[in-house]
Scaffold this motif. Sequence first.
Motif, PDB file in Angstrom:
ATOM      1  N   PHE A  71      -6.579   9.838 -21.505  1.00  0.00           N
ATOM      2  CA  PHE A  71      -7.010  11.215 -21.318  1.00  0.00           C
ATOM      3  C   PHE A  71      -5.933  12.272 -21.550  1.00  0.00           C
ATOM      4  O   PHE A  71      -6.255  13.441 -21.688  1.00  0.00           O
ATOM      5  N   ASP A  72      -4.668  11.909 -21.592  1.00  0.00           N
ATOM      6  CA  ASP A  72      -3.618  12.928 -21.558  1.00  0.00           C
ATOM      7  C   ASP A  72      -2.851  13.107 -22.866  1.00  0.00           C
ATOM      8  O   ASP A  72      -1.861  13.822 -22.902  1.00  0.00           O
ATOM      9  N   GLN A  73      -3.276  12.476 -23.963  1.00  0.00           N
ATOM     10  CA  GLN A  73      -2.449  12.528 -25.173  1.00  0.00           C
ATOM     11  C   GLN A  73      -2.204  13.952 -25.657  1.00  0.00           C
ATOM     12  O   GLN A  73      -1.078  14.335 -25.955  1.00  0.00           O
ATOM     13  N   ALA A  74      -3.278  14.749 -25.767  1.00  0.00           N
ATOM     14  CA  ALA A  74      -3.137  16.079 -26.366  1.00  0.00           C
ATOM     15  C   ALA A  74      -2.278  17.003 -25.519  1.00  0.00           C
ATOM     16  O   ALA A  74      -1.588  17.876 -26.052  1.00  0.00           O
ATOM     17  N   GLU A  75      -2.316  16.835 -24.188  1.00  0.00           N
ATOM     18  CA  GLU A  75      -1.521  17.683 -23.315  1.00  0.00           C
ATOM     19  C   GLU A  75      -0.042  17.320 -23.384  1.00  0.00           C
ATOM     20  O   GLU A  75       0.825  18.190 -23.338  1.00  0.00           O
ATOM     21  N   ARG A  76       0.242  16.033 -23.502  1.00  0.00           N
ATOM     22  CA  ARG A  76       1.618  15.566 -23.380  1.00  0.00           C
ATOM     23  C   ARG A  76       2.304  15.344 -24.726  1.00  0.00           C
ATOM     24  O   ARG A  76       3.532  15.322 -24.804  1.00  0.00           O
ATOM     25  N   TYR A  77       1.508  15.171 -25.799  1.00  0.00           N
ATOM     26  CA  TYR A  77       2.081  14.799 -27.089  1.00  0.00           C
ATOM     27  C   TYR A  77       1.485  15.632 -28.219  1.00  0.00           C
ATOM     28  O   TYR A  77       0.359  16.107 -28.137  1.00  0.00           O
ATOM     29  N   PHE A 111      -6.726   4.086 -38.411  1.00  0.00           N
ATOM     30  CA  PHE A 111      -5.777   5.195 -38.469  1.00  0.00           C
ATOM     31  C   PHE A 111      -4.679   4.939 -37.441  1.00  0.00           C
ATOM     32  O   PHE A 111      -4.985   4.708 -36.265  1.00  0.00           O
ATOM     33  N   ASP A 112      -3.433   5.006 -37.855  1.00  0.00           N
ATOM     34  CA  ASP A 112      -2.307   5.031 -36.925  1.00  0.00           C
ATOM     35  C   ASP A 112      -1.836   6.474 -36.799  1.00  0.00           C
ATOM     36  O   ASP A 112      -1.403   7.084 -37.798  1.00  0.00           O
ATOM     37  N   VAL A 113      -1.934   7.030 -35.600  1.00  0.00           N
ATOM     38  CA  VAL A 113      -1.542   8.412 -35.358  1.00  0.00           C
ATOM     39  C   VAL A 113      -0.226   8.412 -34.587  1.00  0.00           C
ATOM     40  O   VAL A 113      -0.147   7.879 -33.479  1.00  0.00           O
ATOM     41  N   ASP A 114       0.815   8.986 -35.191  1.00  0.00           N
ATOM     42  CA  ASP A 114       2.122   9.089 -34.540  1.00  0.00           C
ATOM     43  C   ASP A 114       2.193  10.372 -33.728  1.00  0.00           C
ATOM     44  O   ASP A 114       1.879  11.458 -34.231  1.00  0.00           O
ATOM     45  N   LEU A 115       2.620  10.245 -32.482  1.00  0.00           N
ATOM     46  CA  LEU A 115       2.730  11.371 -31.567  1.00  0.00           C
ATOM     47  C   LEU A 115       4.166  11.500 -31.073  1.00  0.00           C
ATOM     48  O   LEU A 115       4.859  10.493 -30.902  1.00  0.00           O
ATOM     49  N   VAL A 116       4.607  12.732 -30.839  1.00  0.00           N
ATOM     50  CA  VAL A 116       5.920  12.963 -30.231  1.00  0.00           C
ATOM     51  C   VAL A 116       5.711  13.805 -28.980  1.00  0.00           C
ATOM     52  O   VAL A 116       4.818  14.652 -28.920  1.00  0.00           O
ATOM     53  N   ALA A 117       6.554  13.561 -27.986  1.00  0.00           N
ATOM     54  CA  ALA A 117       6.419  14.256 -26.717  1.00  0.00           C
ATOM     55  C   ALA A 117       6.670  15.747 -26.878  1.00  0.00           C
ATOM     56  O   ALA A 117       7.589  16.158 -27.594  1.00  0.00           O
ATOM     57  N   ARG A 118       5.870  16.552 -26.205  1.00  0.00           N
ATOM     58  CA  ARG A 118       6.051  17.999 -26.241  1.00  0.00           C
ATOM     59  C   ARG A 118       7.278  18.413 -25.418  1.00  0.00           C
ATOM     60  O   ARG A 118       7.948  19.393 -25.748  1.00  0.00           O
ATOM     61  N   ALA A 119       7.570  17.661 -24.355  1.00  0.00           N
ATOM     62  CA  ALA A 119       8.717  17.982 -23.503  1.00  0.00           C
ATOM     63  C   ALA A 119       9.954  17.241 -24.000  1.00  0.00           C
ATOM     64  O   ALA A 119       9.907  16.029 -24.264  1.00  0.00           O
ATOM     65  N   ASP A 120      11.063  17.949 -24.129  1.00  0.00           N
ATOM     66  CA  ASP A 120      12.293  17.325 -24.632  1.00  0.00           C
ATOM     67  C   ASP A 120      12.798  16.215 -23.725  1.00  0.00           C
ATOM     68  O   ASP A 120      13.455  15.279 -24.184  1.00  0.00           O
ATOM     69  N   ILE A 163       0.857  -1.182   0.000  1.00  0.00           N
ATOM     70  CA  ILE A 163       0.000   0.000   0.000  1.00  0.00           C
ATOM     71  C   ILE A 163       0.896   1.235   0.000  1.00  0.00           C
ATOM     72  O   ILE A 163       1.859   1.316   0.760  1.00  0.00           O
ATOM     73  N   ASN A 164       0.572   2.190  -0.859  1.00  0.00           N
ATOM     74  CA  ASN A 164       1.372   3.408  -0.917  1.00  0.00           C
ATOM     75  C   ASN A 164       0.485   4.564  -1.354  1.00  0.00           C
ATOM     76  O   ASN A 164      -0.634   4.359  -1.849  1.00  0.00           O
ATOM     77  N   ASN A 165       0.980   5.779  -1.197  1.00  0.00           N
ATOM     78  CA  ASN A 165       0.291   6.946  -1.717  1.00  0.00           C
ATOM     79  C   ASN A 165       0.456   7.004  -3.230  1.00  0.00           C
ATOM     80  O   ASN A 165       1.486   6.577  -3.763  1.00  0.00           O
ATOM     81  N   HIS A 166      -0.556   7.543  -3.910  1.00  0.00           N
ATOM     82  CA  HIS A 166      -0.429   7.784  -5.343  1.00  0.00           C
ATOM     83  C   HIS A 166       0.618   8.862  -5.589  1.00  0.00           C
ATOM     84  O   HIS A 166       0.602   9.915  -4.947  1.00  0.00           O
ATOM     85  N   VAL A 167       1.549   8.585  -6.495  1.00  0.00           N
ATOM     86  CA  VAL A 167       2.595   9.546  -6.840  1.00  0.00           C
ATOM     87  C   VAL A 167       2.690   9.608  -8.355  1.00  0.00           C
ATOM     88  O   VAL A 167       2.789   8.570  -9.022  1.00  0.00           O
ATOM     89  N   ASP A 168       2.670  10.812  -8.924  1.00  0.00           N
ATOM     90  CA  ASP A 168       2.864  10.959 -10.360  1.00  0.00           C
ATOM     91  C   ASP A 168       4.311  10.650 -10.705  1.00  0.00           C
ATOM     92  O   ASP A 168       5.235  11.182 -10.094  1.00  0.00           O
ATOM     93  N   ASP A 169       4.513   9.783 -11.687  1.00  0.00           N
ATOM     94  CA  ASP A 169       5.856   9.383 -12.091  1.00  0.00           C
ATOM     95  C   ASP A 169       5.827   9.121 -13.586  1.00  0.00           C
ATOM     96  O   ASP A 169       5.115   8.239 -14.057  1.00  0.00           O
ATOM     97  N   GLU A 170       6.586   9.901 -14.350  1.00  0.00           N
ATOM     98  CA  GLU A 170       6.516   9.791 -15.811  1.00  0.00           C
ATOM     99  C   GLU A 170       7.080   8.479 -16.331  1.00  0.00           C
ATOM    100  O   GLU A 170       6.838   8.109 -17.480  1.00  0.00           O
TER     101      GLU A 170
END
Length: 219
Positions: free
Chosen positions: A122-128, A144-153, A105-112
């Motif tokens: 839910f997060d494709q448009a924000e992140r890619y 359709f195959d949609v290729d996405l690239v990360a917005r953050a380097d 059991i642990n706290n939820h932590v955001d980790d990329e």
Amino acid sequence: MMNRSSLPAVFTLLVVLFLADLPVAHAQSPQAVLQRVQATYETARAVSASFTQTSDQPMMDGATEIEGSLLVRSNMFRVETENETLVNDGETVWIYDRLAEQVIINNHVDDETLVTPDQIFFDQAERYEAVDLETFSEAGTTYFDVDLVARADDAFYSEVTIRVRDSDGLIVRAELQDRDGATMTFDLDEVRLNPPISQDEFTFEPPEGVEVVDMRPDA
């Protein structure tokens, strides 16, 4: 939470949708397809699906494969595989390892470095950013195959490809590639939008007799 070698996170996937007044076939660009998918997910209250997660890492001999099911509601999710159950209520995470007879059991932590179902859906448009679109047919079905690239380097997952089925707008596959060359693929099936899901699905009561390791600082 899930790491690249264990549970999916949902399974970067993960799923599904239909917008009668905005058919995918009318989209002429990768951006239009992504916007349509994103708009659909933003209106979705919940998603359920079965999945196959395939992980392929350059330093490992052969790919690993995991099958399971998932439920997603906003940032809450439940992932079930043969050997593990992962439950996240948005604040607390339970990981039940049946083979080890242990619940962590642990706290939820955001980790990329972790892939979670809410990120896939839910997060494709924000992140890619959508950069390319391929249309193809298989067994009489158009995709359709949609290729996405990360917005953050410095994003951990630098490239993502989502596969959208033309007939109903469902996301049926998500493939993520990290900067080390490892890939994680989620093939989705039996996808349902807004299925009836009890709030109890996003809490977990450890089975009697298993070891419970509570890693929350305030526990």
